[in-house]
Each structure stands twice: as structure tokens, then as C-alpha cells.
Design a protein around this motif. Structure first.
Motif, PDB file in Angstrom:
ATOM      1  N   ASN A   1      39.616  25.506  40.107  1.00  0.00           N
ATOM      2  CA  ASN A   1      40.680  25.401  41.106  1.00  0.00           C
ATOM      3  C   ASN A   1      41.506  26.679  41.120  1.00  0.00           C
ATOM      4  O   ASN A   1      42.109  27.007  40.121  1.00  0.00           O
ATOM      5  CB  ASN A   1      41.574  24.198  40.776  1.00  0.00           C
TER       6      ASN A   1
ATOM      7  N   SER B   1      38.620  26.797  44.136  1.00  0.00           N
ATOM      8  CA  SER B   1      37.167  26.921  44.117  1.00  0.00           C
ATOM      9  C   SER B   1      36.760  28.385  44.258  1.00  0.00           C
ATOM     10  O   SER B   1      37.225  29.086  45.141  1.00  0.00           O
ATOM     11  CB  SER B   1      36.582  26.112  45.276  1.00  0.00           C
TER      12      SER B   1
ATOM     13  N   HIS C   1      36.128  25.108  51.268  1.00  0.00           N
ATOM     14  CA  HIS C   1      37.184  25.630  50.396  1.00  0.00           C
ATOM     15  C   HIS C   1      37.566  27.071  50.733  1.00  0.00           C
ATOM     16  O   HIS C   1      38.178  27.760  49.916  1.00  0.00           O
ATOM     17  CB  HIS C   1      36.756  25.500  48.935  1.00  0.00           C
TER      18      HIS C   1
END
Lengths: 310, 310, 310, 310
Positions: A108, A110, A180
């Protein structure tokens, strides 16, 4: 006193490993790869003084597959700069298989861990300049022509098509990254570019010469022209050591200890500072996806000439 | 023409980085580490001809922490052999943090990915010969005495105790591996051994000399005696490149490009073939757990002397 | 019109399933469980009007193992309140095996997903009031005495010892949670308490009566006294549905559809509103860790009397 | 004595929760959802005797989104049978978010854990009979017409288009499953079908009637005709309990305790045996993706009428 490989050496090595061509498994995920002859083994060494020796089926051509990840990385770095590229792709080795998607989800934000796993390679190819797949592939081919000093090199349309049609996992990775915002634009165009990049077709000496340019700090062997900036060539070689041989990179570093990148066609390209470029080929793969005969050839070469960087 | 570092160089580098000692964060997970003075920075270089230069607080001592993973690995390899050790611990870099447990669970059969993550290091320490923690630690200290050519080196009892009492995560890793038969025997004895190993206390020149033996292919610098078999020293250096700097190993390889291992005390040990051993120290750490000042010193050293192996 | 089970029914069911006692595998991870006779099968049903029927080896005793997780949860909820407990343990089912540790690492902050997986159960046991293991176990036994209306129930010291000595995985989970401040205090004391809790020994009718109290909204069957607050009894039954049968909970809910909790000894306890408590026993387990014969008995019972809550 | 909801009750509940419409966040991932008015709240209850009460904006229509997962599951089960469906999709709840892909990779062979997470729902939709998306959607609409007893129900083309264009994550999941042979055929056609399925548009009473058929064991409320086989209706309700409310299913089961499925539009459908169907609506969502007002309405309803199945 520079280390050199003689014709006698490569002939002897090829003869030695020709006893092992029945070991391993030829990649079967696309028909075009599956029909490769496991006897088609070869080695080529391109020294920094321009001398080149080869043995085995030196006229045979093959696709470079994942070796193209190194070339696309070099081009994307030249196109966009280090900061841009590494804001989108990481620099760390991964303990996961090259096609893994799980880490994209647990990281996180990504971001693919490095440019040698498929997710990272797709993101890198997406950064090559060009508004169409043809333009991107054209620019990559032009770059390969310079590296190999051979303007006849093309991609194999049949293999590219075949991979394009079955590249479900790469589409999965690409759409995940699009969600993402790691990559933008058309996924189908990206897959088109990527599968053509993987299908670039060379022979063993062409591949050895490409490796030699990286070994030569990015400079052309004969003209001395700087094709790749020195720092970028070095970055590429670093990734070849830390993650060039799929999830056998660590044990390869111990066993052989040279910067090298393998492809599922059975080819491996090596680049050794103050020595030259190395290419080995053998279609049968071990369980990690690396050429069985190729690994043997590299191990013999490295131990005989003491090429390990460690 | 061998590359050499002069006293003037190390003085200049220390002066340069002394402007950055306020950056980063001193490890605070045990009180004994937390009270380290962030101004206590140092560098030492031990050349293969026996010449040694140092600058900064060269008399200051510090614990080696994770650097001990390299030394324990060398000893375990000498005690048990490559095959035994690598049947229990892998050789591949990991994309996970050094203390991660998840991969132990998803890898089947359970096996730590490499000897530089905590799980792997615990398994390695468990393989050091000796029937009691004291005997194992004693053998490791004797090994360190040889490497540093200094028989006065001991571990810091207070730091060892402190780490022993709070090593919940390492106990978790160890019990997990015991469940999966990666390790055998008493976990408390293993933790006792491991925390003492991490608490071995050296000064900057001692650490540089230890690094120099690895750089020297395992041979003692002055006597030339083979302390570590050449192949095992090389294996250790390989791990230092692929996973020596926690999950910044990949970017460190690009930025600095030398075999190095860091510890949470703020020390880093480097080993460069045909050059020598390097030790840097600075208690304040970056977010990856590597010494801020240490990284700057290594980067200056590597770029100035062109030490990168890539 | 209340649904009732007759003696004839249970006799018939036991006879039917006695043909299947050779299927499955008796738990072998501790010797004391391994020596259970796979022919020792039994069923007990305790109706809310106090009537109790049983068939099979009704005098045989067995340890409750993971069924104790429900009892410890009820007691911890009574001791500490819902808010306190669920601040430390989650309420969601898990797709992972009951002994998994990976999710503890990827969940941030670290928190066991629910009280039925081992990590959550350890955290719950840690919340039972009492300053020593003996006091905690004593309070849990007193609670069981009330539920079963039988003050003779004890834990099996041999099985408790045996599990205590080999509980490496639970130690790993516990130390991991201690590191992350999910639990506090001595891990060895926690393991001591937990293994005794799992070793509580009952016969089939005692277990059925315990299940009946949960079915009866927490009220004693005969006296009507509220042993467990209604809301807390309901919470326990909810967890029995969503995660009571290890990672076969979902398919059990479809196939049988009643709140139930199984243990590795081969026992299962069920609690059905407006019906009563159910206990089944059979040492041979399926691949998910649930009693083969027990599952068959519950399926027959549920389908014959239409007990599914869905 | 059957439990009934009166007009006065629903009016009172709507008035009560109208104070909370500013809490939560309207889904913004597609423009068509974002423009929903957070004041548009409603409740509908359809009793098994055919009586239906509603309050709030009962004429407002909304898309069913993830509620469609239950309807598609029922249809796929009717089309292909239990064995076929559950050979391709699991039955177990998941501790991961509904859109997660990691478990697909770590499960071997790859198989979505259940039909309520996106991966499982895509696989289920793929199993609906029909050779084109239009045929599949047509069959699903015909099924919905029967359930709601209203042949005017259609999908919202604008919302379907909008979701189709941005469904990168679902494409990633679908391609991953195609790679692993969980699904076959065209991914774009599957996405076309799936986004239309999610965009089916109903009002609150229509949704309550759909829920009532499930509550009524699959039988039409007025005619008594078996629209869904009883066992299949029961399976659907089981999934609604174990995984109907995203990763708040466990706490919802404790707090409310009825089979229910929520959608990101802000709708929730409930089905309570011996009682009826329930629909609640409120566009503002909590952090788990469930309607804030909807959850409050269901909690009031369940506690007032004691509907919890636990």
C-alpha cells in the motif's frame, strides 16, 4: 590481464552439456514455444575487444521473452528518467513467483516490487515513449538494433499473437494496476506491445553482443558510443543480479555470481564487467523456469574464468 | 593499481556527514540502544595490505546486532556444511520485512527464505555446534576473535538481557519453526544464544577488519591463514548483496553496489573484493532500519572509489 | 408443537452411523488423543423441557478441546463486557485455517479475526478473570459445573500436560500477539490455562446439557436461572454458525444449518433455539478436523427434525 | 402467532432514522451512483400473507448492485445444479475484502471462496445459461420478474455502461480466474452481463417481495408456486448470513441476526423465515460499504420483533 574465452572452450562446454539435453521441460504454454527442439543448444561470448566466439546451433534464432524486461527497462529509464520510473516500480527483490499478484494487493500503495516480475515489467513497458503499440515496439526494436549492431532483428509475429491471445494472467495484473493507477491507458494496447517485445527474435551471437553493451557500461563495443547512460546500464545489471533468474536468483548468485537474465524460451543473457556479454540457449527448463543447459554452461564459464562478482 | 582510502578522505567524509546526525531515529525498542548518542559516528576502512584508517569516534564501541547474522552463517556453514544448512534455510531474497512470519506459513514445506531475515537467522544460530548456549556463544566469540584479530571482544550482557526479555516476535518465529521441524531443541536456549550473538560489542576498526577477512576470500589479512573457506566467504557476501540491508537491499545495490550488512545499532559492515573491509556507524536510522549517516558514508566511498560491483 | 427426539431415533441413528467408524483419521498430534477408540461413538440430546436421550457409548468421557472456545468466550464476555472483548478480538469469519498466523500480520492493527480461531481463543482465555492459571481454570470449571449441572467435571491432567508440551504453534501465536499488545502477561501461564481449558472432560449428556443452556438463551434448563445473559449466549451461537466448524463452517451451515462447535477430540456441541442442546462424538475426523460420524449424526438430526435456521 | 409489521411501525422507524441521513458517504466510484440523494431513504416489508407495508420514498428506484449476487446464484444453481456450481465456487466465508484477489492466488487449486465476494459472483454469473450476454441478462430479468411479480423491471443502461467502463478490478479478477480455468469464455461478455445484472433497477416494495420469496422457501407469495427449489433458496439465505454484508457480516449477524444482502447503492434485502421479505434503502454507506440508515432500520426491526435467528 583480461580473461578470454577461446573457441576450444565453448566447443568443449557445448559437447559436455549436450549429454543433458533430455533433462527439464520445454515451455508448453504456447504452441510456438513447445515445438522448439531441445537439442538446439548454443553459447556465445562477446568480448569487450569485439572478439566473439560461439558454439552449438549458432544460426538458430529464438525469442528473448523475459530478457526483454531488461531492454525495456533501459529504454524506459532513458525515456522517462530514474525518478519517474521508480516512483511507479520498486527496486526490491521479491520472494514471490514472477507472475504473483498478491503482493500488489498487500503493498500500500500498490506498486510492483521490481521491474523483473511481470507486474513491474508491464508497468515499465507502459512507460516506453510512443502513442501506439507500433511506435513503442518500433522504438524498442530500434534500440535493440543498436545494441546488437544488427538492423534486421524483428519480432516473431506468430509467437506474439499466440502469447497475446493467452495472456490472461498478464491482463489480470495489468487491470489490477490500472485500478490502482499504477498504469494508465489501454490494457489491450499494452498487452499488444508487451507480447511483441517478448517475441523479439535473435540468434546467440546477437544476444551476446547485447549483453556486451551492458557489460561495457552502456557503450557500443566497436564505436565506443554511449548507447545507454552508464548509471542506467548499471541499474539494469543490478536487477539482473537481485532478480534476473526468477525465484532462483539467490541461488544463482551463489552458484554463478554474474548479472544474468533468463527467458522462458530457454535463453539467458549475461553481462560481466571487464569481460563481455554472454548468451546461452537451451529450450528445456528447470522447475524455476531457467534453461537447464544454460545454467550448466554459465556455471562452467563462471567457475573456469572466475567471473563471480562476489 | 589498488584503490586506497587515505586518512584525509575519511576525515573529510566524517566532517561532511556530521551535518546530518540529527536526521533519522535512534532505535528505541530496548533502552540500552535508545541511549546511544547520535553524534557518535565513525568510519573505518581496513585494506587488504593491512593498512587501516578511521575517523570519527573510533574508540566508541557498539553492538553488532544483525551483522552477527553473517558471522553466524559463516560459522554454521563451517560447522555443518552447505547442504545441511541450505536444506533448512533458503537462498532467495524476500520482498517482506525482516521480521515477517507470513511467508513461513505460505511456504510449503515451511522454510525461512534466507539467513538474513530473522526467521532464517534464528534457524542458522540453532545450527552452530555446541550443547549449551554458552558453548555456542563461546565458539562464535572465538571465531570473531580470529576475524578481528582481537581476543578481548565480548558481548554486552545488559543489552543481551534486555533483548532476551522483549524478544516476543523472535520467540513467535522460533516456535513456529519448531512446530514445522525447521528447528529443534529449546527455544529459550536459542533465544539466549541469539540475543548474546546480537550483543557482541566491537569498535569501528575491529568491525572493518572482520569485513576485510570476507573481502579477502576468507583469509586472515596479516597471516594469510584461511579462516573461512573461500566458497563460504563468497556465499556470505552474496547474501550481503541480495538481502543485507533489510528491505532496502535492492535500492542499496543500485545506489552503492557493495556487499554490506547493517544492524539496528546503526552499524554497517562492508566487504569489497580486491579492496578491503569497511565499517560505518551512526545510531540514527532511516525508516528501513539502516544508519542514515552510514548510508551516506558508504555512498560517498563507493562513488569516489568506484567500488560498485555492478 | 415442539420438536422432540425419541430414544428410538437416537438408537437408530447410532446404528446407522456405526457402519462408518472406519472412515476418517483419529487426531494423532498428542498420544492421549491418538489412543481414543474409533468405535466410541455417541449422541445426546437435551431438550428444553429437561428430557434427555442418548445412545452409543454414553458413559465414555472425552475432552472438549475447541468446544471450550465457546465456553471461555461466554465467561470472558461476562467478566469483561462486550466492548472490552471485541476491542481485542474481531467478529468476522476467516477464510484461513484455525491455526493461521498470516492474517495477524497483515491485519493492522494486529487483531485476531474471531474468537474461534486459535489466536482469538488464546486472546479470549487471556481475558478470563483471575491472577493465576489455577484461578482462571477454577473459574471456568465452576462455570462448566453450572452449565452441565454437575460439579464433578474436571480437566484431564495427562492430556493437558501433553498438549502443553507440544503447543509450539499456539506459543507462536501468543508471542506474536504479545509483541503486538493484543495480549499481556506470561505466555507460559496463558498456555497452561489454555491447555487445561481444552482438556476439560465430559460425557455426551453433560455436553448436551451445556449446549442446551445456550439454546435456552442462557437460562438453566431446570431452574430457569439466567447463567449467561441472553445477549451473550446469542453472540456465542452466532460465532458457532459463522465459524464453529473450522473452515468447513460455511458448508456445514448449508448442509446442517445449526449453531455448532467442534473439537479435535471428535466431539461437537450444538445449540438449537426452541429445541435443545445436542452433543455428538466420534474420534475419527475428516480432513477439516470435524468428526466424520458426528457430522453424519447432525445432518440426520437436522434434516429429520427440520432444525436448520436458514 | 405470526409477527407483523404495521404501517405505524415503519413510519416511526423512518422518522427516527431520518435524523441520520447525513452520516456516511454516498458511493462515488461511478457518477451515476454519486448523484443519489442521501435523503431518499425507504423501508418495505412484505409479509408471507401478501401484506406489504412501506415508508419513506417508496416510489424511488435504485439499482440492486451486489444484491444481484444472491439472485444470480439462485438462477445458476437452478441452471447447473449444486454440484456443478460448488465445484467452481466455494462455500466458506472469507476474512478478506469482497474485491480481494490474493486468496485466489494462495488457494490451490484457485477457487473463489464463496459466491458473495466479487470473484465468486463473477464465476456464478458466468454459469447462468445463455449464449450471449443479452440472453443471460434476459433470463435473469425474467427470473426477477417472477420473484417481484412485476414484468416491468429493467436494468439502468447508464449505470451499467458506467460500471462496465471502469470495472478494472473485476476484469483483473475475471482474467485471473480465466487463467486458472475457473471460468471460460469472453471476459468482456462476462463483464457486460455482470454490470447489467448489478444495474437492475427496483423500488423498495419490489425488493421486499423478492426477499419474501426467499423467506417463503422459494415459493411465490400469492400463488404458492415453487419459483426456487426449497433447498436452493435455503442455500442462498445461508450465504446471506455468513457473507452477505461484506466484511461486516459477522458483526451484523451478532447485531441483527437475519439473512441479508447489501449493495453499494445503499439497498439491503433481508429474508426471514416465517416472517417475510425486508428491503431498506439509504444511499450513504458506512466504511464497510453497508447503508448507514439501512443498518439502523434492520437493527430496530430485528430487535423490536425479535427476528434474530440466533
Amino acid at each position: 590481464m583480461q580473461k578470454k574465452v577461446s573457441q576450444g572452450m565453448v566447443d568443449e562446454w557445448i559437447e559436455h552439456v549436450s549429454a543433458f539435453t533430455q533433462l527439464g521441460k520445454v515451455a508448453d504454454y504456447i504452441p510456438a514455444l513447445e515445438k522448439q527442439d531441445r537439442e538446439n543448444i548454443a553459447i556465445g561470448v562477446y568480448h569487450l575487444d569485439g572478439e566473439c566466439v560461439g558454439a552449438g546451433k549458432v544460426e538458430n534464432t529464438f525469442t528473448i521473452q523475459s530478457i526483454s524486461k531488461v531492454l525495456a527497462l533501459a529504454l524506459a529509464l532513458m525515456d522517462q528518467g530514474e525518478d519517474y520510473v521508480f516512483a511507479r516500480v520498486g527496486k526490491e527483490p521479491s520472494g514471490d513467483p514472477f507472475h504473483s499478484i498478491a503482493k500488489l494487493e498487500t503493498t500500500n500503495p500498490s506498486k510492483p516490487l521490481n521491474p523483473m516480475i511481470n507486474a513491474g515489467a508491464l508497468a515499465v513497458t507502459n512507460m516506453i515513449e510512443g502513442t501506439t503499440p507500433d511506435e513503442k515496439v518500433g522504438r524498442l526494436l530500434a534500440f535493440v538494433h543498436e545494441l546488437a549492431n544488427d538492423h534486421s532483428i524483428q519480432y516473431d509475429q506468430e509467437i506474439a499473437n499466440s502469447e497475446y491471445e493467452t495472456a490472461y494472467l498478464n491482463r489480470s495484473l495489468a487491470f489490477f494496476m490500472k485500478q490502482h493507477h499504477v498504469i494508465e491507458g489501454s490494457i489491450e494496447e499494452l498487452l499488444d506491445t508487451y507480447t511483441k517485445q517478448c517475441a523479439i527474435e535473435v540468434n546467440i551471437k546477437q544476444l551476446a553482443r547485447i549483453g556486451a553493451v551492458f557489460a561495457n557500461e552502456g557503450k557500443d563495443i566497436e564505436s565506443g558510443r554511449q548507447i545507454i547512460p552508464r548509471q542506467l546500464a548499471r541499474i539494469c545489471k543490478t536487477f539482473m543480479v537481485t532478480c534476473g533468474m526468477y525465484d532462483a536468483s539467490g541461488s544463482f548468485a551463489i552458484r554463478v555470481g554474474i548479472p544474468a537474465k533468463s527467458g522462458v524460451s530457454g535463453a539467458v543473457m549475461g553481462s560481466v564487467k571487464d569481460f563481455g556479454g554472454i548468451a546461452v540457449f537451451g529450450p528445456a527448463l528447470d522447475e524455476k523456469g531457467n534453461s537447464v543447459v544454460g545454467m550448466q554452461l554459465l556455471e562452467m564459464l563462471s567457475s573456469r574464468l572466475e567471473l563471480s562478482i562476489f
